[in-house]
Design an enzyme around this catalytic site. Structure first.
Site, PDB file in Angstrom:
ATOM      1  N   SER A  70     -68.456  -9.877 100.331  1.00 23.06           N
ATOM      2  CA  SER A  70     -69.902 -10.006 100.068  1.00 23.06           C
ATOM      3  C   SER A  70     -70.701 -10.607 101.214  1.00 23.06           C
ATOM      4  O   SER A  70     -71.932 -10.592 101.180  1.00 23.06           O
ATOM      5  CB  SER A  70     -70.147 -10.858  98.819  1.00 23.06           C
ATOM      6  N   LYS A  73     -73.318  -8.452 102.635  1.00 25.81           N
ATOM      7  CA  LYS A  73     -74.641  -8.281 102.017  1.00 25.81           C
ATOM      8  C   LYS A  73     -75.757  -8.863 102.879  1.00 25.81           C
ATOM      9  O   LYS A  73     -76.885  -8.371 102.844  1.00 25.81           O
ATOM     10  CB  LYS A  73     -74.660  -8.938 100.626  1.00 25.81           C
ATOM     11  N   TYR A 196     -70.691   1.103  99.490  1.00 28.02           N
ATOM     12  CA  TYR A 196     -70.712  -0.359  99.306  1.00 28.02           C
ATOM     13  C   TYR A 196     -69.318  -0.952  99.462  1.00 28.02           C
ATOM     14  O   TYR A 196     -69.125  -1.976 100.139  1.00 28.02           O
ATOM     15  CB  TYR A 196     -71.295  -0.671  97.920  1.00 28.02           C
ATOM     16  N   TYR A 246     -73.153 -17.097  94.692  1.00 25.55           N
ATOM     17  CA  TYR A 246     -72.962 -16.702  93.304  1.00 25.55           C
ATOM     18  C   TYR A 246     -73.642 -17.712  92.379  1.00 25.55           C
ATOM     19  O   TYR A 246     -74.774 -18.088  92.615  1.00 25.55           O
ATOM     20  CB  TYR A 246     -71.454 -16.553  92.987  1.00 25.55           C
ATOM     21  N   VAL A 264     -65.486 -12.946  98.365  1.00 21.74           N
ATOM     22  CA  VAL A 264     -64.241 -13.225  97.656  1.00 21.74           C
ATOM     23  C   VAL A 264     -63.018 -13.086  98.558  1.00 21.74           C
ATOM     24  O   VAL A 264     -61.895 -13.372  98.129  1.00 21.74           O
ATOM     25  CB  VAL A 264     -64.038 -12.338  96.397  1.00 21.74           C
TER      26      VAL A 264
END
Lengths: 310, 310, 310, 310
Positions: A70, A73, A196, A246, A264
């Site tokens: 992530s 992102k 993605y 998160y 992660v």
């Protein structure tokens, strides 16, 4: 606001951080559903700092490639904003903390298909869809960008890992079809998810990630010119601070006090505006999905350097 | 991170902000259920800046008292933390953004009576209950603190307004009884709500609030010594940034980039760490419950001074 | 409990119901996303009653085929229960009213992938998956069953309509992938949704549906022997009564007092235990997705015949 | 629909039910927060059947008074409907299953203060408020009604128990203040909750409750004339079937197939339309809050008599 403390020189300090925080025994968890992430030895720990004055410090496993997951992102968002001439991205995704776990469909339903922010999975799918509009193979474009900014040919897409993750992407496919149902996805759900997942499967080292993220500490200035405007750089920082960890964004802001984005795979990228970009990596995660040793190390580093935006 | 710009001198700049942002016509809304807030003329607008170097700047209606409402939550939290020797407060309230509107019972039910943060109403009731343990009349204690820090005998509790608000406090009573049901309220629900409403009904001016909030820009140092520790001051700032503007915290961080706390009385208190405390006031609110003109003025001020933590 | 009233003979009564309830002007709505349902003239209205003593009554457009849509769920459930030797179906889906709209993902997330009942879409996908385990082409098997029970070669799958619906099945695909993510779907999400959509696209008339549903009024006895056991027949009735009308099950039980199942094609199948099966059809829907004229006609019919289980 | 089976005579059948279902060991739970309910011996079990033909059968602890708790909601609803000349009650409370646990505030918030049905606590508070409009002391009026219908001076309000429950009524006070906040409560929250708790604290025996509920099996006809109209009686039955057993209404309809209403005191009142009213009592509860032995006994009784509306 950075407060200059009498900090020890950065090189020895990082070595000390590595000594203190490298896991001595197996604690925390790994994503059971992603075999290649679960296989990394628990006692890996690396840290790298790239400063705005051009220096680079690193220690531990800072040259071992890991899956950025992530953390991608942040970079996809930067590229989508750069290409967002008409400024339509922010009508498709909000900038508010989600207040629930990172892949919740509940909030998406309540808010009629507009994800809360670009860093929850639903929001990242929208950003990817937005970017694919301009460059269909968004993952390869992202890889090229990261390679250039890192000044290294090291980063690569682990296509085997991507294929493996794709075969267990039911949750992301559910999110994508749900977004489609709300009219907030232009391309086919399957191809957005595939792209993605390939972005998430990029492999990089702490050193490479710290260098690639440096433009955010430098008012948007990348290696070869502006990546985003000064004001967009500040705004990406604000989204990292409020939404980057998160459901533990508040806790991280409280303990570390810096904009960060975790993955992660165990990596965390942190920005000290005007000063440096930091990347820390250790594979085992806490209950919120953030690197256990990595978070502790960053809190320690923040305390010892005085780096904090508050 | 504050970036020093070639900003105009602060006095004329504030005058210019007042000229640009004083509402010319009635837009936005006022809290229909709170008569004394609804009665304030729409075209009021004040701003004050108290700097860590001891200077004070103000313009517009900066000497008109208004109802501080939820801005009180910042100060109650500081006082509860100061007295929290055993450190039990954080087991009763979290520090995460709420992601839903500020008085939602839903999240409280899902999370079994532990409010998401001290700035949603449920969390503020828990903080008040915590503080009442030490000082039963928490509102009067808060008033004394504000009076001292503001260096002014001006602040007072508008007891008529408090009584009026109390008579329409069904939502807060529901929250308090709900907390009680989960075992997260020590004192009777009715007396906690009454005390909370009296805190919210404190009347202060922009100048007084900017001075009272200055300790947060000064590493916790108040007029007569430390209010909270340096690290607690930074942490209160992080909670303001992630949770201080109801459901618009992300948007405010994005546009203004500074820790802030708003109240439905139309005030907003903002901290520039190491530099100053700012208070702006204009009574009419946007859809999220934050001062319409106040938010716009702060975005403008941030752009023109370069003040931002990012 | 049926209370025998001095009801007029059923033939003239149905004619009178048709006269009273055939829509005279366009009100209610049609599913905008399903073109072939939206195209049916608003003033269609048909009703048929098949009694346990072997009589058949009908009036209005009772011989015009329409899309049975969610009424199929009753029959798929019966077939899944018939083949459910090991009795595992009820570990995969509950039997409780949903309390939210029929395609909500929220409840599914909160309850970890176990749908509330077999008549919400998520539950029907699980039932279809269960049935496909035994008969991969569950839709064709369903068609054969309906053809046999209706004693007519009329029923057919409108494959064009199914293909069209499939192309706008994002919500159902999201549900299916979500179920898959929770481990509650054995077959590929795409093929379960395809099969489900084909079941929904079966075209039948009121007369055919009333005859096909008669086994539920006859303790499970179909034309050629038992379809389900007596106790399963009663239990399907209880699920129809508590869950058969989307989010208006309580209102329908209150007004009509009989087990029913509606479809967005405008049909409603109703069971009077021991007496008869009724099918009514009129294409325009109320806000809850149930046939507007159909529901009113059934309430009228229940009042005039005394048919009610209460 | 009742199917006449070759059932054994009712007297011996009830004796057999008592033998089979009286708990032999402590299982299930009792409401920890209500001391007087927790104190009842686990092996109590009683059953009574009052038939529309005037007969009365009972066995086991059918003459031991117990706390009727939520069973009172059926009778309060009947009385509120009887006095609801203007027919405004149904604008204040819906008739749909709740789909969530019986005291959830979530649904109330989502649906803006209109409870889903009269049998969840929020709905019962609204019904009580409605009834208090006509008769301020609604609990005493309810007691008088129950005494008359039961033909016994036995029923009484356990005022000590009521006072004790009132002191731990935080959840109900939260609900009441929340309803007040939405404008759906006319009287003070505290007095509505007090009256409600006194209704719940009425003590009755199985025999008395079966007789008091008989009007619902007799088209609304009570001992001294109509209690509610025939159509209201049927409608109360439909609400019992869809909403009477907390979050297990679907399961109860599936297993027992009769309208029922349970209370956390361990009682369940069941209606067989046209035939009889049944009351069963055993104090220990299953996970949904319904009498463990009572539910099992009713399923057994339904199987052996063929009593079922389906």
């Amino acid at each position: 606001m950075t407060t200059a403390l009498m900090a020890p020189p950065l090189g020895p300090l990082l070595d000390d951080i590595v000594r203190s925080h490298t896991p001595q025994r197996e604690s925390g968890s790994v994503p059971a559903t992603i075999p290649h992430l679960a296989a990394v030895p628990f006692n890996r720990f690396g840290i790298a700092v790239a400063t705005t004055s051009g220096e680079l410090f690193s220690s531990g496993d800072a040259h071992v490639p890991f899956s950025i997951q992530s953390i991608s992102k942040v970079f996809t968002l930067a590229m989508a904003l750069r290409g967002d001439g008409p400024g339509t991205l922010w009508s498709r995704v909000l900038r508010e903390p989600s207040g629930t776990s990172f892949n919740s469909l509940v909030q998406l339903e309540v808010e009629h298909g507009i994800p809360r922010n670009p860093f929850i999975n639903a929001g990242a799918l929208v950003v990817t869809d937005h970017l694919m509009n301009e460059t269909p193979d968004a993952a390869t474009r992202l890889l090229r960008f990261l390679t250039e900014e890192a000044g290294s040919a090291g980063p690569f897409i682990d296509e085997d890992a991507a294929a493996s993750e794709l075969s267990s992407s039911s949750r992301n496919l559910a999110l994508a079809h749900f977004l489609k149902d709300f009219g907030n996805l232009a391309r086919p759900a399957e191809s957005v998810v595939e792209n993605y997942v390939r972005q998430c499967s990029i492999m990089m080292t702490c050193v490479e990630l710290a260098k690639a993220g440096l433009f955010l500490a430098r008012d948007g200035q990348g290696t070869h010119g502006p990546v985003v405007s000064r004001s967009e750089a500040k705004r990406i920082g604000s989204i990292m601070l409020t939404c980057g960890m998160y459901d533990a964004a508040g806790e991280f802001a409280y303990r570390v006090g810096l904009p960060g984005k975790s993955g992660v795979g165990g990596g965390i990228l942190v920005i000290v505006p005007g000063e440096c970009a930091i990347c820390v990596w250790s594979p085992r995660l806490d209950a919120k999905g953030n690197s256990l040793a990595g978070t502790a190390a960053l809190a320690d580093l923040s305390d010892r350097t005085g780096w904090s935006v508050f």
